[in-house]
Design an enzyme around this catalytic site. Structure first.
Site, PDB file in Angstrom:
ATOM      1  N   ARG A  87      -3.305   9.948 -10.859  1.00 39.09           N
ATOM      2  CA  ARG A  87      -2.396  10.787  -9.773  1.00 39.09           C
ATOM      3  C   ARG A  87      -1.191  10.469 -10.401  1.00 39.09           C
ATOM      4  O   ARG A  87      -0.323  11.436  -9.787  1.00 39.09           O
ATOM      5  CB  ARG A  87      -2.781   9.831  -8.606  1.00 39.09           C
ATOM      6  CG  ARG A  87      -4.052   9.907  -7.863  1.00 39.09           C
ATOM      7  CD  ARG A  87      -4.524   9.026  -6.351  1.00 39.09           C
ATOM      8  NE  ARG A  87      -3.920   7.677  -6.780  1.00 39.09           N
ATOM      9  CZ  ARG A  87      -4.119   6.754  -5.929  1.00 39.09           C
ATOM     10  NH1 ARG A  87      -4.267   7.118  -4.765  1.00 39.09           N
ATOM     11  NH2 ARG A  87      -3.702   5.425  -6.269  1.00 39.09           N
ATOM     12  N   ASP A 104       2.323   5.633  -6.554  1.00 41.46           N
ATOM     13  CA  ASP A 104       3.373   5.702  -5.819  1.00 41.46           C
ATOM     14  C   ASP A 104       4.654   5.525  -6.876  1.00 41.46           C
ATOM     15  O   ASP A 104       5.753   5.495  -6.297  1.00 41.46           O
ATOM     16  CB  ASP A 104       3.565   4.290  -4.791  1.00 41.46           C
ATOM     17  CG  ASP A 104       2.558   4.621  -3.746  1.00 41.46           C
ATOM     18  OD1 ASP A 104       2.381   5.614  -2.973  1.00 41.46           O
ATOM     19  OD2 ASP A 104       1.596   3.608  -3.456  1.00 41.46           O
ATOM     20  N   HIS A 137      -2.352  -2.514  -9.435  1.00 43.60           N
ATOM     21  CA  HIS A 137      -3.521  -1.918  -8.562  1.00 43.60           C
ATOM     22  C   HIS A 137      -4.544  -3.134  -8.389  1.00 43.60           C
ATOM     23  O   HIS A 137      -4.855  -3.735  -9.310  1.00 43.60           O
ATOM     24  CB  HIS A 137      -3.764  -0.587  -9.071  1.00 43.60           C
ATOM     25  CG  HIS A 137      -4.682   0.144  -8.323  1.00 43.60           C
ATOM     26  ND1 HIS A 137      -5.879  -0.055  -7.725  1.00 43.60           N
ATOM     27  CD2 HIS A 137      -4.354   0.842  -7.268  1.00 43.60           C
ATOM     28  CE1 HIS A 137      -6.247   0.789  -6.540  1.00 43.60           C
ATOM     29  NE2 HIS A 137      -4.843   1.526  -6.366  1.00 43.60           N
ATOM     30  N   HIS A 142       0.752  -1.224   0.068  1.00 40.59           N
ATOM     31  CA  HIS A 142      -0.049   0.157  -0.091  1.00 40.59           C
ATOM     32  C   HIS A 142       0.965   1.372  -0.034  1.00 40.59           C
ATOM     33  O   HIS A 142       1.641   1.350  -0.777  1.00 40.59           O
ATOM     34  CB  HIS A 142      -0.855  -0.107   1.234  1.00 40.59           C
ATOM     35  CG  HIS A 142      -2.205   0.797   1.280  1.00 40.59           C
ATOM     36  ND1 HIS A 142      -2.396   1.438   0.231  1.00 40.59           N
ATOM     37  CD2 HIS A 142      -2.893   1.242   2.323  1.00 40.59           C
ATOM     38  CE1 HIS A 142      -3.490   2.506   0.607  1.00 40.59           C
ATOM     39  NE2 HIS A 142      -3.818   2.092   1.869  1.00 40.59           N
TER      40      HIS A 142
HETATM   41  N1  HAX Z   1       5.167  -6.392  -9.889  1.00 38.16           N
HETATM   42  C1  HAX Z   1       5.112  -8.008  -9.891  1.00 38.16           C
HETATM   43  N2  HAX Z   1       4.099  -8.798  -9.639  1.00 38.16           N
HETATM   44  C2  HAX Z   1       2.812  -7.966  -9.532  1.00 38.16           C
HETATM   45  C3  HAX Z   1       2.771  -6.711  -9.654  1.00 38.16           C
HETATM   46  C4  HAX Z   1       3.909  -6.172  -9.873  1.00 38.16           C
HETATM   47  N3  HAX Z   1       3.853  -4.644  -9.723  1.00 38.16           N
HETATM   48  N4  HAX Z   1       1.424  -6.485  -9.123  1.00 38.16           N
HETATM   49  C5  HAX Z   1       0.685  -7.577  -9.443  1.00 38.16           C
HETATM   50  N5  HAX Z   1       1.548  -8.695  -9.246  1.00 38.16           N
HETATM   51  C6  HAX Z   1       1.278 -10.228  -9.268  1.00 38.16           C
HETATM   52  C7  HAX Z   1       0.749 -10.196  -7.778  1.00 38.16           C
HETATM   53  O1  HAX Z   1       1.755 -10.320  -6.882  1.00 38.16           O
HETATM   54  C8  HAX Z   1      -0.036 -11.703  -7.908  1.00 38.16           C
HETATM   55  O2  HAX Z   1       0.785 -12.647  -7.856  1.00 38.16           O
HETATM   56  P1  HAX Z   1       0.486 -14.091  -7.361  1.00 38.16           P
HETATM   57  O3  HAX Z   1      -0.421 -14.660  -8.070  1.00 38.16           O
HETATM   58  O4  HAX Z   1       1.844 -14.671  -7.316  1.00 38.16           O
HETATM   59  O5  HAX Z   1       0.174 -13.773  -5.860  1.00 38.16           O
HETATM   60  C9  HAX Z   1      -0.487 -11.359  -9.498  1.00 38.16           C
HETATM   61  O6  HAX Z   1       0.403 -10.498  -9.814  1.00 38.16           O
HETATM   62  C10 HAX Z   1      -1.847 -10.987  -9.488  1.00 38.16           C
HETATM   63  O7  HAX Z   1      -2.049  -9.803  -8.721  1.00 38.16           O
HETATM   64  P2  HAX Z   1      -3.200  -8.786  -9.064  1.00 38.16           P
HETATM   65  O8  HAX Z   1      -4.638  -9.208  -9.042  1.00 38.16           O
HETATM   66  O9  HAX Z   1      -2.936  -7.974 -10.303  1.00 38.16           O
HETATM   67  O10 HAX Z   1      -2.942  -7.542  -7.826  1.00 38.16           O
HETATM   68  P3  HAX Z   1      -3.521  -7.446  -6.544  1.00 38.16           P
HETATM   69  O11 HAX Z   1      -5.095  -6.822  -6.417  1.00 38.16           O
HETATM   70  O12 HAX Z   1      -3.522  -8.775  -5.767  1.00 38.16           O
HETATM   71  O13 HAX Z   1      -2.439  -6.542  -5.739  1.00 38.16           O
HETATM   72  C11 HAX Z   1      -0.973  -4.648  -5.589  1.00 38.16           C
HETATM   73  C12 HAX Z   1      -2.496  -5.049  -6.066  1.00 38.16           C
HETATM   74  C13 HAX Z   1      -1.027  -3.239  -5.792  1.00 38.16           C
HETATM   75  C14 HAX Z   1      -0.934  -5.158  -4.374  1.00 38.16           C
HETATM   76  C15 HAX Z   1      -0.049  -5.331  -6.566  1.00 38.16           C
HETATM   77  O14 HAX Z   1      -0.327  -4.717  -7.842  1.00 38.16           O
HETATM   78  C16 HAX Z   1       1.481  -4.973  -6.222  1.00 38.16           C
HETATM   79  O15 HAX Z   1       1.960  -5.686  -5.342  1.00 38.16           O
HETATM   80  N6  HAX Z   1       2.088  -3.764  -6.722  1.00 38.16           N
HETATM   81  C17 HAX Z   1       3.514  -3.497  -6.260  1.00 38.16           C
HETATM   82  C18 HAX Z   1       3.343  -2.727  -4.826  1.00 38.16           C
HETATM   83  C19 HAX Z   1       2.562  -1.231  -5.004  1.00 38.16           C
HETATM   84  O16 HAX Z   1       2.900  -0.478  -6.026  1.00 38.16           O
HETATM   85  N7  HAX Z   1       1.721  -0.973  -4.082  1.00 38.16           N
HETATM   86  C20 HAX Z   1       1.008   0.381  -4.349  1.00 38.16           C
HETATM   87  C21 HAX Z   1      -0.436   0.268  -4.899  1.00 38.16           C
HETATM   88  C22 HAX Z   1      -1.129   1.582  -4.581  1.00 38.16           C
HETATM   89  C23 HAX Z   1      -1.370   1.952  -3.513  1.00 38.16           C
HETATM   90  O17 HAX Z   1      -2.124   1.366  -2.721  1.00 38.16           O
HETATM   91  N8  HAX Z   1      -0.634   2.904  -2.982  1.00 38.16           N
HETATM   92  O18 HAX Z   1      -0.838   3.235  -1.829  1.00 38.16           O
END
Ligand code: HAX
Length: 432
Positions: free
Chosen positions: A327, A373, A318, A271
């Site tokens: 943003r 971010d 996301h 997050h």
């Molecule tokens: N890099 C690598 N793998 C990624 C990814 C990324 N940026 N984004 C998603 N994935 C992976 C997930 O880890 C998941 O893998 P598994 O099946 O092995 O568990 C798969 O792709 C499916 O995920 P998803 O359904 O696309 O994404 P989620 O809804 O589960 O998660 C997240 C959303 C934001 C947590 C995820 O995209 C992520 O970890 N991003 C990187 C961290 C990040 O930038 N977080 C900030 C998000 C915005 C926010 O809240 N800001 O405050």
């Protein structure tokens, strides 16, 4: 009474009545079905909460009370010296659903200045922590330490009528928002500088004064804080910081407990902590490649290496969004306007070209595009704030506006204790 509070006095009873009618007459209408995958999968897409302040469309991104970020950049008043929207204006909009006048904004700025002094014991509570405690831990402690001041908790003990809950919650919110810049600035100065408090400048707005209290007195930094605090404020109700604040608040914990809990959620790397992780990751790229601007090929290899080592690419993907986060785009525009030649900005721009095709090729992430971010850190570094462990605190100061505005509305419309049903795998097996 302030214009903002009297406006709420006027609109809350009507809206409460409207919600009451909807609940009474349409309570049986179905919003969605929930699948087994959703129950195991973090409840993505399950429509089970009410949040009035903003709504998130997967393709278009966030709308604050119906307005997009570009619309607000045009419509919200700005400081005399600049062009970026004033966060006080966004707060008024989140609270009332209406665009503020200059007078509305001036009143909030003044009120937050008057309420902005941090109680002495809060400094002491923070000083009790080791200096290298993560800034988000200090922030959470500093918020909950102010709980001694809660007007809601005192009124509840006296037996306040449920219909009036929102009023002391409003007072607590105004006090807390007024003091967050002083708290965050102290954490910054204590963690990275000499720890001497910089007194508030009463001629400045909330965001400009926040920049000043952290020791940044350029026009560009003040403008950066204004846009930063505006765009990070709210992202509908299901994200972890908003949902946690809402959930804890639903027990009638006061806003100090609820916001501190929400901030603990914001501190997770999936997050809000992603903003510091992005900078750390970009600095790693530069270090490993010997400094300067890397080539596209270097970056591609670094992204693949990150994925191969089982890590996420921070700042991309996301849970709801399926396109580039507006943003992110607002911050990119800021960079194009003020710092197009910046080396780190060039790396961020190159990543925008490199990362999405790789995430698509890898085929896991549902959204390969950048989120908020991915961009904020480089703007801060360019303006002299290099301590990236602090960045999530800036996010938290902004997010407080959205989640606390929502908490006031939660109490205004009498939302109950939140208590969804959980299931065991044994139960799931029994229905297959
Ligand atoms: N890099 C690598 N793998 C990624 C990814 C990324 N940026 N984004 C998603 N994935 C992976 C997930 O880890 C998941 O893998 P598994 O099946 O092995 O568990 C798969 O792709 C499916 O995920 P998803 O359904 O696309 O994404 P989620 O809804 O589960 O998660 C997240 C959303 C934001 C947590 C995820 O995209 C992520 O970890 N991003 C990187 C961290 C990040 O930038 N977080 C900030 C998000 C915005 C926010 O809240 N800001 O405050």
């Amino acid at each position: 009474m302030s214009l903002l509070k009297s406006k709420l006095e006027e609109i809350i009873p009507k809206f409460r009545e409207e919600v009451g009618e909807i609940r009474k007459n349409h309570g049986d209408k179905k919003l969605c079905d929930v699948t087994v995958a959703q129950a195991y999968g973090g409840m993505r897409g399950v429509k089970v909460m009410i949040t009035e302040t903003s709504a998130l469309d997967p393709d278009e991104g966030i709308r604050f009370r119906g307005f997009t970020i570009p619309e607000l950049q045009e419509k919200l008043p700005h400081a005399a010296e600049g062009e970026e929207p004033l966060p006080e204006g966004l707060f008024y909009l989140l609270m009332t659903g209406e665009l503020p006048t200059e007078e509305n904004i001036a009143e909030i700025t003044k009120e937050w200045q008057e309420r902005g002094t941090l109680p002495e014991h809060v400094y002491k509570a923070i000083d009790a922590l080791p200096k290298d405690t993560h800034p988000m831990t200090q922030f959470s402690v500093g918020i909950v330490a102010q709980q001694t001041e809660s007007i809601f908790a005192a009124e509840y003990r006296k037996g306040i009528n449920k219909m009036d809950y929102w009023k002391p919650v409003y007072e607590d919110t105004m006090n807390l928002l007024a003091r967050l810049p002083a708290l965050a600035a102290y954490i910054y100065l204590r963690s990275y500088k000499d720890g001497k408090v910089i007194p508030a400048d009463p001629t400045l707005d909330w965001g400009g004064n926040f920049a000043h209290m952290m020791g940044f007195d350029t026009k560009m930094f003040r403008e950066l804080m204004r846009i930063y605090l505006t765009i990070h404020a709210d992202h509908e109700g299901g994200n972890v910081s908003a949902h946690t604040t809402h959930l804890v608040g639903s027990t009638l914990s006061d806003v100090y407990y609820a916001l501190s809990a929400g901030m603990n959620g914001l501190a997770g790397p999936l997050h809000g902590l992603a903003n510091q992780e992005v900078l750390r990751w970009i600095m790693d790229v530069k270090d490993q490649l010997g400094g300067g601007v890397p080539t596209m090929e270097d970056l591609k290899k670094f992204v693949w290496d990150t994925l191969a080592s089982g890590n996420v690419v921070p700042g991309y993907g996301h849970a709801v969004l399926r396109k580039t986060d507006p943003r992110y785009s607002a911050q990119r525009e800021f960079a194009l306007k003020h710092m197009p030649e910046d080396e780190l900005f060039q790396v961020v721009s190159m990543l925008y070209e490199v990362v999405p095709p790789i995430l698509l090729e890898q085929g896991k992430a549902k959204n390969p595009w950048p989120n908020v971010d991915a961009h904020s850190g480089v703007l801060l570094v360019h303006n002299g704030m290099h301590e990236y462990d602090f960045y999530t605190v800036l996010f938290g100061v902004s997010r407080a506006m959205g989640v606390l505005a929502s908490t006031i509305w939660d109490r205004a419309i009498g939302l109950p204790l939140e208590r969804p049903k959980s299931l065991t795998t044994e139960y799931i097996k029994s229905i297959l």
